[in-house]
Design a protein around this motif. Structure first.
Motif, short mmCIF file in Angstrom:
data_model
loop_
_atom_site.label_atom_id
_atom_site.label_comp_id
_atom_site.label_asym_id
_atom_site.label_seq_id
_atom_site.Cartn_x
_atom_site.Cartn_y
_atom_site.Cartn_z
N LYS A 36 0.73 -4.62 -7.32
CA LYS A 36 1.10 -5.66 -6.39
C LYS A 36 2.24 -5.25 -5.42
CE LYS A 36 -0.46 -9.73 -8.95
NZ LYS A 36 -0.24 -10.94 -9.53
N THR A 37 3.04 -4.39 -6.15
CA THR A 37 4.12 -3.67 -5.49
C THR A 37 3.70 -2.68 -4.28
OG1 THR A 37 5.65 -3.80 -7.25
CG2 THR A 37 6.22 -2.52 -5.56
N VAL A 38 2.58 -1.85 -4.65
CA VAL A 38 2.16 -0.99 -3.62
C VAL A 38 1.51 -1.78 -2.52
CG1 VAL A 38 0.29 0.84 -3.23
CG2 VAL A 38 1.70 0.85 -5.54
N SER A 39 0.84 -2.83 -2.91
CA SER A 39 0.31 -3.73 -2.04
C SER A 39 1.35 -4.20 -0.92
CB SER A 39 -0.58 -4.99 -2.74
OG SER A 39 -0.95 -5.71 -1.74
N LYS A 40 2.50 -4.87 -1.64
CA LYS A 40 3.36 -5.28 -0.89
C LYS A 40 3.83 -4.29 0.39
CE LYS A 40 7.89 -6.34 -2.19
NZ LYS A 40 8.86 -6.35 -3.02
N TRP A 41 4.17 -3.06 -0.35
CA TRP A 41 4.60 -1.88 0.81
C TRP A 41 3.52 -1.72 1.68
CZ3 TRP A 41 5.16 2.16 -3.49
CH2 TRP A 41 6.32 1.90 -4.33
N GLU A 42 2.29 -1.67 1.42
CA GLU A 42 1.22 -1.29 2.47
C GLU A 42 1.06 -2.30 3.45
OE1 GLU A 42 -2.30 -0.24 0.45
OE2 GLU A 42 -1.44 1.72 -0.13
N ARG A 43 1.52 -3.68 3.08
CA ARG A 43 1.34 -4.76 4.30
C ARG A 43 2.83 -5.08 4.84
NH1 ARG A 43 0.82 -9.72 1.10
NH2 ARG A 43 1.12 -8.46 -0.66
N GLY A 44 3.61 -4.11 4.69
CA GLY A 44 5.11 -4.13 5.39
C GLY A 44 6.12 -5.26 4.87
N LEU A 45 5.80 -5.84 3.78
CA LEU A 45 6.63 -6.74 3.36
C LEU A 45 7.76 -6.05 2.41
CD1 LEU A 45 3.86 -9.40 2.32
CD2 LEU A 45 5.09 -9.20 4.09
N GLY A 46 7.93 -4.87 2.45
CA GLY A 46 9.01 -4.30 1.75
C GLY A 46 8.95 -2.97 1.78
N CYS A 47 10.24 -2.29 1.24
CA CYS A 47 9.95 -0.80 1.37
C CYS A 47 10.16 -0.18 -0.12
CB CYS A 47 10.88 0.03 2.22
SG CYS A 47 10.34 -0.13 3.96
N PRO A 48 9.69 1.02 -0.59
CA PRO A 48 9.88 1.50 -1.96
C PRO A 48 11.52 1.64 -2.00
CG PRO A 48 8.12 2.93 -0.91
CD PRO A 48 8.66 1.95 0.11
N LEU A 107 -0.33 3.53 3.01
CA LEU A 107 -1.75 3.14 3.05
C LEU A 107 -2.77 4.20 3.47
CD1 LEU A 107 -4.33 1.26 2.79
CD2 LEU A 107 -3.76 0.42 5.16
N GLN A 108 -2.50 4.98 4.56
CA GLN A 108 -3.22 6.08 5.08
C GLN A 108 -3.19 7.33 4.13
OE1 GLN A 108 -1.48 7.78 8.73
NE2 GLN A 108 -2.39 9.56 8.41
N LEU A 109 -1.99 7.70 3.59
CA LEU A 109 -2.07 8.73 2.60
C LEU A 109 -2.78 8.39 1.50
CD1 LEU A 109 1.67 9.85 3.20
CD2 LEU A 109 -0.21 11.19 4.08
N ARG A 110 -2.55 7.17 0.91
CA ARG A 110 -3.38 6.79 -0.32
C ARG A 110 -4.71 7.05 0.02
NH1 ARG A 110 -5.79 2.48 -1.73
NH2 ARG A 110 -4.96 1.18 -0.26
N ALA A 111 -5.42 6.57 1.14
CA ALA A 111 -6.78 6.50 1.34
C ALA A 111 -7.33 8.03 1.55
CB ALA A 111 -7.18 5.74 2.68
N GLU A 112 -6.67 8.97 2.18
CA GLU A 112 -6.73 10.08 2.31
C GLU A 112 -6.71 10.92 1.05
OE1 GLU A 112 -3.81 12.10 4.91
OE2 GLU A 112 -4.47 11.18 6.56
#
Length: 197
Positions: free
Chosen positions: A33-45, A11-16
């Protein structure tokens, strides 16, 4: 792997970078939705995505996997503390003026430690007009040659790349106030010479 830490870093790097979740997803050929899931800590790439994700976000893969980017201490502007790095794969010459995480060709590089003197590397320096002319007794063959010469004082760096079959002599500017001259030999490593003012 801590998915919450990894997600916060993504999330931080995407915002930067000023990217939306959709833009990141489109570059990775996945759903936003997959990126959103990662950023919420609900899974990893998935492991297959790490290289591309690293490229999209402009971050080191190892740091992404660890979920943290520790900043280096601020550079206090002391050029004379320069450190040199040489990539063993491609021969790139890299420098830093304070602690840094340097990598090239997928390998983490350690700063070169200069030797004060190496037998068979006699240096002669003479003043010519407003410059110096340096010559060193050294063979210049593909298997053993000087890769670079660098002259450093407290506020300037002069760097000259050298090549096999070239003369091991060069001119460098008169960096007033004394300087250090560094030579990198492909067989013996970094050598440091102190030049008087």
């Amino acid at each position: 792997m801590d998915c919450m830490k990894v997600g916060k870093l993504i999330l931080q790097l995407r915002a930067e970078k000023g990217l939306t979740q959709k833009q990141v997803a489109d570059q990775l050929n996945i759903s936003n939705k997959t990126v959103s899931k990662w950023e919420r800590g609900l899974g990893c790439p998935d492991a297959s995505l790490w290289k591309d994700l690293s490229d999209v976000l402009g971050a080191d893969i190892l740091k992404l996997l660890q979920g943290e980017l520790k900043p280096n201490r601020p550079d206090i502007g002391k050029i004379d503390r320069i450190q040199f790095y040489v990539c063993p794969s491609c021969g790139n010459i890299l420098t830093s003026t304070s602690a840094a995480s340097i990598a090239c060709c997928g390998r983490r590089l350690e700063p070169l430690r200069p030797a004060a003197a190496v037998p068979g590397h006699a240096l002669s320096v003479e003043e010519v007009e407003d410059e110096y002319y340096a010559a060193i007794e050294h063979e210049m063959r593909r298997e053993h040659y000087l890769l670079f010469a660098a002259c450093v004082n407290d506020d300037r760096v002069w760097l000259r790349r050298l090549y096999p079959e070239q003369s091991p002599a060069f001119r460098f500017p008169n960096l007033r106030g004394g300087a250090s001259l560094y030579l990198y030999c492909t067989k013996h490593g970094l050598i440091k010479y102190e030049l008087d003012a």
